[in-house]
Design a protein around this motif. Structure first.
Motif, PDB file in Angstrom:
ATOM      1  N   TYR A 114      31.967 -16.608 -19.405  1.00 20.01           N
ATOM      2  CA  TYR A 114      33.007 -15.980 -20.228  1.00 20.01           C
ATOM      3  C   TYR A 114      32.765 -16.204 -21.716  1.00 20.01           C
ATOM      4  CZ  TYR A 114      35.452 -16.101 -15.719  1.00 20.01           C
ATOM      5  OH  TYR A 114      35.792 -15.953 -14.393  1.00 20.01           O
ATOM      6  N   GLY A 115      31.597 -16.733 -22.068  1.00 20.12           N
ATOM      7  CA  GLY A 115      31.331 -17.082 -23.452  1.00 20.12           C
ATOM      8  C   GLY A 115      31.361 -15.911 -24.409  1.00 20.12           C
ATOM      9  N   ALA A 120      41.573 -15.843 -25.778  1.00 19.29           N
ATOM     10  CA  ALA A 120      42.745 -15.383 -25.029  1.00 19.29           C
ATOM     11  C   ALA A 120      42.326 -14.773 -23.697  1.00 19.29           C
ATOM     12  CB  ALA A 120      43.536 -14.367 -25.852  1.00 19.29           C
ATOM     13  N   THR A 121      41.198 -14.070 -23.690  1.00 23.66           N
ATOM     14  CA  THR A 121      40.701 -13.463 -22.455  1.00 23.66           C
ATOM     15  C   THR A 121      40.196 -14.527 -21.488  1.00 23.66           C
ATOM     16  OG1 THR A 121      40.049 -11.486 -23.702  1.00 23.66           O
ATOM     17  CG2 THR A 121      39.102 -11.768 -21.505  1.00 23.66           C
ATOM     18  N   VAL A 122      39.502 -15.532 -22.014  1.00 21.25           N
ATOM     19  CA  VAL A 122      39.026 -16.634 -21.168  1.00 21.25           C
ATOM     20  C   VAL A 122      40.210 -17.353 -20.525  1.00 21.25           C
ATOM     21  CG1 VAL A 122      37.739 -18.808 -21.127  1.00 21.25           C
ATOM     22  CG2 VAL A 122      36.963 -16.921 -22.585  1.00 21.25           C
ATOM     23  N   GLU A 125      41.636 -14.881 -17.782  1.00 16.60           N
ATOM     24  CA  GLU A 125      40.794 -14.544 -16.641  1.00 16.60           C
ATOM     25  C   GLU A 125      40.251 -15.760 -15.894  1.00 16.60           C
ATOM     26  OE1 GLU A 125      37.753 -11.766 -17.663  1.00 16.60           O
ATOM     27  OE2 GLU A 125      39.162 -10.310 -18.508  1.00 16.60           O
ATOM     28  N   LEU A 126      40.207 -16.922 -16.547  1.00 19.96           N
ATOM     29  CA  LEU A 126      39.665 -18.113 -15.898  1.00 19.96           C
ATOM     30  C   LEU A 126      40.713 -19.200 -15.699  1.00 19.96           C
ATOM     31  CD1 LEU A 126      37.508 -20.008 -14.793  1.00 19.96           C
ATOM     32  CD2 LEU A 126      36.828 -20.506 -17.158  1.00 19.96           C
ATOM     33  N   TYR A 127      41.234 -19.737 -16.788  1.00 17.59           N
ATOM     34  CA  TYR A 127      42.084 -20.924 -16.691  1.00 17.59           C
ATOM     35  C   TYR A 127      43.429 -20.656 -16.026  1.00 17.59           C
ATOM     36  CZ  TYR A 127      38.794 -23.622 -19.453  1.00 17.59           C
ATOM     37  OH  TYR A 127      37.672 -24.281 -19.885  1.00 17.59           O
ATOM     38  N   THR A 128      44.036 -19.507 -16.307  1.00 19.87           N
ATOM     39  CA  THR A 128      45.338 -19.229 -15.703  1.00 19.87           C
ATOM     40  C   THR A 128      45.253 -19.101 -14.182  1.00 19.87           C
ATOM     41  OG1 THR A 128      46.208 -18.211 -17.724  1.00 19.87           O
ATOM     42  CG2 THR A 128      47.283 -17.621 -15.647  1.00 19.87           C
ATOM     43  N   PRO A 150      43.076 -24.964 -21.109  1.00 17.31           N
ATOM     44  CA  PRO A 150      42.406 -23.748 -21.584  1.00 17.31           C
ATOM     45  C   PRO A 150      42.077 -23.856 -23.063  1.00 17.31           C
ATOM     46  CG  PRO A 150      44.764 -23.389 -21.450  1.00 17.31           C
ATOM     47  CD  PRO A 150      44.522 -24.761 -20.890  1.00 17.31           C
ATOM     48  N   PRO A 151      41.252 -22.945 -23.585  1.00 20.88           N
ATOM     49  CA  PRO A 151      40.943 -22.962 -25.021  1.00 20.88           C
ATOM     50  C   PRO A 151      42.197 -22.640 -25.834  1.00 20.88           C
ATOM     51  CG  PRO A 151      40.102 -20.963 -23.994  1.00 20.88           C
ATOM     52  CD  PRO A 151      40.561 -21.853 -22.883  1.00 20.88           C
ATOM     53  N   LYS A 152      42.239 -23.169 -27.029  1.00 19.66           N
ATOM     54  CA  LYS A 152      43.383 -22.918 -27.898  1.00 19.66           C
ATOM     55  C   LYS A 152      43.348 -21.480 -28.383  1.00 19.66           C
ATOM     56  CE  LYS A 152      45.762 -24.626 -32.024  1.00 19.66           C
ATOM     57  NZ  LYS A 152      45.726 -25.614 -33.153  1.00 19.66           N
TER      58      LYS A 152
END
Length: 320
Positions: A114-115, A120-122, A125-128, A150-152
């Motif tokens: 996802y890099g 917000a997309t990461v 689509e991943l962390y949530t 998740p990323p900030k």
């Protein structure tokens, strides 16, 4: 020697496991029967030994110590969770025990797969979905809930086009892009949804349009204004469109935004993207009329009230 036997069924080269796993300090063992999924004997032996250990751990330590991410996903989906975005995460962590999942592994997977996407997309689509599945599985098995940070995501102020901009744009625009922008800003549809809209999706007699494929994965119906109905009818007649033909004739978001930009350059107007003209302006107009965030969520097809509140809560406060 293992208490689980490997065998091949007649006509099949796949190895299977069967037998009774002996549990320490217990009189009776646990019957096991499973397919190894491989035709290689060495891989089958590894599968058998892992299965034996997992069975003993589950019986002696409890499910909270042995539950895998794949089992969490099954529980999550059974409870009504969304399967969207789950496939690549399941392929990566499916056989991993929850207690063995490490933050650095998740971060490395995020960078590798996802890099190229925005934070917000990461997160979406991943962390949530990852954290939602973990929560469901851990709670079901009375295990400590695992969660990965998740990323900030920096909160940005949503910018919509001012109402005075639209009459100037419509006066300068050719009919096709004017009709497209009119549809976007009066329905709150995403530009990708507008590009996929076909003639048969529009019921001009009732003033309704069906958006078959949306970002949330669920179809929804939007109301068409009288002007939008007349614009769509004019496009259908002028282009001789068949029921399965797209209404507006644009292939993707890029072509719509390029058309908008050309009109703005020619008319000396500030440029606003299709998203700002569509969903953002639709939301601002909705809230300026004194309507609620909950109603906006339903009208615009947002997945959750949290998303709407985060993006447009300040507009509701301004309207009040």
């Amino acid at each position: 020697m293992s208490d689980l036997a490997l065998y091949q069924r007649p006509g099949s080269k796949i190895w299977h496991v069967r037998g009774t796993v002996k549990i320490p300090d217990r009189t009776h063992g646990v019957r096991v029967r499973a397919s190894t999924g491989t035709t290689r004997l060495d891989e089958a032996k590894v599968f058998r030994d892992r299965l034996r250990k997992e069975t003993i751990d589950r019986e002696t330590l409890g499910a909270s110590h042995t539950i895998t991410f794949a089992e969490c996903v099954v529980i999550y989906l059974e409870k009504g969770g969304e399967k969207r975005f789950m496939r690549p995460i399941l392929e990566k962590f499916g056989e991993t025990r929850v207690k063995d999942m490490r933050a650095e592994d998740v971060s490395r997977f995020a960078l590798d797969h996802y890099g190229h996407k925005a934070p917000a997309t990461v997160k979406r689509e991943l962390y949530t979905p990852l954290n939602a599945a973990l929560r469901a599985g851990c709670e079901e098995n009375d295990a400590p809930v695992r969660r990965f940070t998740p990323p900030k995501v920096e909160r940005t102020t949503v910018q919509e086009a001012p109402e005075a901009w639209f009459p100037q744009f419509f006066a300068a625009a050719h009919f096709r892009i004017a009709a497209t922008v009119l549809f976007l800003t009066t329905t709150g549809a995403r530009v990708s949804e507008a590009c996929r809209l076909t003639v048969e999706d529009c019921n001009l007699a009732t003033g309704k349009a069906l958006l078959r494929t949306t970002k949330s994965g669920k179809a929804r119906v939007v109301a068409l204004t009288d002007v939008a109905c007349r614009a769509i009818a004019a496009l259908v007649e002028a282009d001789g469109l068949a029921p399965s033909d797209p209404v507006f004739g644009y292939a993707a978001r890029w072509s719509v935004n390029q058309a908008i930009k050309r009109v703005c350059t020619r008319a000396g107007l500030p440029y606003y993207s299709s998203h700002k003209l569509g969903r953002h302006s639709f939301a601002a107009r909705w809230l300026a009329d004194g309507k609620s965030l909950r109603g906006l969520q339903e009208a615009g097809g947002w997945a959750s009230i949290q998303v709407v509140s985060s993006a447009y809560g300040h507009l509701e406060a301004r309207a009040l």
